[in-house]
Design an enzyme around this catalytic site. Structure first.
Site, PDB file in Angstrom:
ATOM      1  N   HIS A 157       2.045   8.644   3.705  1.00  0.00           N
ATOM      2  CA  HIS A 157       2.479   7.934   4.917  1.00  0.00           C
ATOM      3  C   HIS A 157       2.735   8.931   6.054  1.00  0.00           C
ATOM      4  O   HIS A 157       2.896  10.121   5.822  1.00  0.00           O
ATOM      5  CB  HIS A 157       3.765   7.154   4.654  1.00  0.00           C
ATOM      6  CG  HIS A 157       3.544   5.879   3.881  1.00  0.00           C
ATOM      7  ND1 HIS A 157       3.480   5.851   2.510  1.00  0.00           N
ATOM      8  CD2 HIS A 157       3.353   4.596   4.298  1.00  0.00           C
ATOM      9  CE1 HIS A 157       3.271   4.604   2.104  1.00  0.00           C
ATOM     10  NE2 HIS A 157       3.190   3.823   3.170  1.00  0.00           N
ATOM     11  N   LYS A 161       8.266   8.353   8.165  1.00  0.00           N
ATOM     12  CA  LYS A 161       8.766   7.466   7.099  1.00  0.00           C
ATOM     13  C   LYS A 161       9.976   8.094   6.415  1.00  0.00           C
ATOM     14  O   LYS A 161       9.966   9.277   6.080  1.00  0.00           O
ATOM     15  CB  LYS A 161       7.650   7.180   6.077  1.00  0.00           C
ATOM     16  CG  LYS A 161       8.096   6.181   5.003  1.00  0.00           C
ATOM     17  CD  LYS A 161       6.927   5.525   4.298  1.00  0.00           C
ATOM     18  CE  LYS A 161       7.377   4.561   3.212  1.00  0.00           C
ATOM     19  NZ  LYS A 161       8.135   3.424   3.749  1.00  0.00           N
TER      20      LYS A 161
END
Ligand SMILES: NC(=O)C1=CN([C@@H]2O[C@H](COP(=O)(O)OP(=O)(O)OC[C@H]3O[C@@H](n4cnc5c(N)ncnc54)[C@H](OP(=O)(O)O)[C@@H]3O)[C@@H](O)[C@H]2O)C=CC1
Ligand SMILES: O=C(O)C1=N[C@H](C(=O)O)C[C@H](O)C1
Length: 271
Positions: A157, A161
């Protein structure tokens, strides 16, 4: 049928802004309210402008009761303490609640289950069609391949995040554990470092990578002797999650109180 009137919590966030755009591009839904936390720089701004659209005449508020007035449901991709708070408030106000927030603790999950006794709550670590179909395929593959195949889940990600493993990785891990007929909490290995010793048979391993602007990549690897099966999904745009949340909202209208998942929404429970 009248348009569904939806409130977006966390309207200034990455997903909040995608949800506002998805509501504007869809038929049958209207943005009824937009919420941010007290002190947020987004307060008072027009929610449409915040999302890169023309003004919608919906200001961002920090008062849930005012924002929930006249609404049917709440879309919430925020943070665990926020989703727990808003689940109670949505239940008090008789609104359904669609939650995409990840990083929830066992206590958070229990609080959401309690709220779901009073209202319709749809919760998933990933609202996309592709990932929920992938979970069904992973369950089937885990059941077919059996314990001779080691399961490892790799996710990547964007650099912003804050939780790991991702909600999606855990959802896929649960699907694999279900396919094998085991409890994920007893088999999960959430990161390795140092002299770890050899892999234990039956472990379900997780590895989390973070960097750049990656929206969300997930691979479930079934590693056997002399062969590997890799089932994966790559998200290219947050709009896939936002459109999934709208599908959940439309499905939630008129349902009995309870805790539901995207597998319920998409009819994948018995896949
Ligand atoms: N299930 C799915 O399909 C998906 C889930 N997610 C999950 O959604 C969540 C949000 O992701 P993302 O949009 O990238 O994160 P962002 O940090 O960009 O957005 C979260 C927003 O929620 C706001 N917020 C936090 N607490 C409150 C509160 N008490 N009241 C109102 N607003 C609040 C934040 O404000 P502030 O910045 O001031 O803290 C921020 O604007 C994460 O848990 C992520 O993992 C993301 C994509 C898809
Ligand atoms: O934080 C994100 O961005 C995402 N979060 C969800 C997760 O934790 O799996 C869903 C998606 O992968 C994007």
């Amino acid at each position: 049928m009248a348009d569904l009137r939806l409130v977006v919590v966390g309207a200034g966030g990455r997903m909040g802004r995608a949800l506002i755009r998805a509501i504007e591009e869809a038929d049958g839904v209207t943005l009824a309210g937009a919420l941010e936390r007290p002190g947020s720089p987004a307060l008072g701004r027009d929610a449409g402008v915040l999302a890169g659209l023309p003004a919608l005449g919906v200001p961002v508020l920090d008062d849930p009761q005012a924002a929930f007035e006249g609404a049917d449901g709440v879309l919430d991709f925020t943070a665990p303490e926020s989703s727990v708070l808003h689940a109670g408030l949505a239940a008090d106000a008789g609104l359904f609640h669609v939650i995409g927030t990840t990083g929830l603790s066992a206590e958070d999950e229990a609080a959401l289950a309690a709220a779901a006794e009073r209202t319709v709550l749809v919760k998933s670590g990933n609202m996309s069609l592709g990932v929920n179909l992938l979970a069904a395929l992973v369950k089937r593959a885990a059941a077919t391949l059996g314990p001779d195949f080691d399961i490892e889940i790799v996710e990547m990600h964007h650099r912003m995040k804050v939780d790991a493993p991702s909600g999606t990785a855990l959802l896929l891990g649960r699907a694999a554990a279900e396919g094998r007929g085991v409890d994920l909490d007893e088999r999960a290995v959430r990161g390795r470092d140092g002299i770890t010793g050899a892999r234990h048979a039956g472990d379900i391993g997780f590895a989390a990578l973070r960097g750049g602007t990656v929206v969300g990549d997930h691979d479930v690897i079934f590693a056997g002797t002399s062969e590997r099966l890799v089932l994966g999904h790559k998200a290219e745009d947050r709009m896939i999650f936002a459109r999934g949340a709208l599908r959940a909202a439309q499905w939630a209208r008129g349902k009995a109180p309870g805790l539901y998942s995207m597998a319920d929404v998409l009819g994948l429970k018995d896949f």
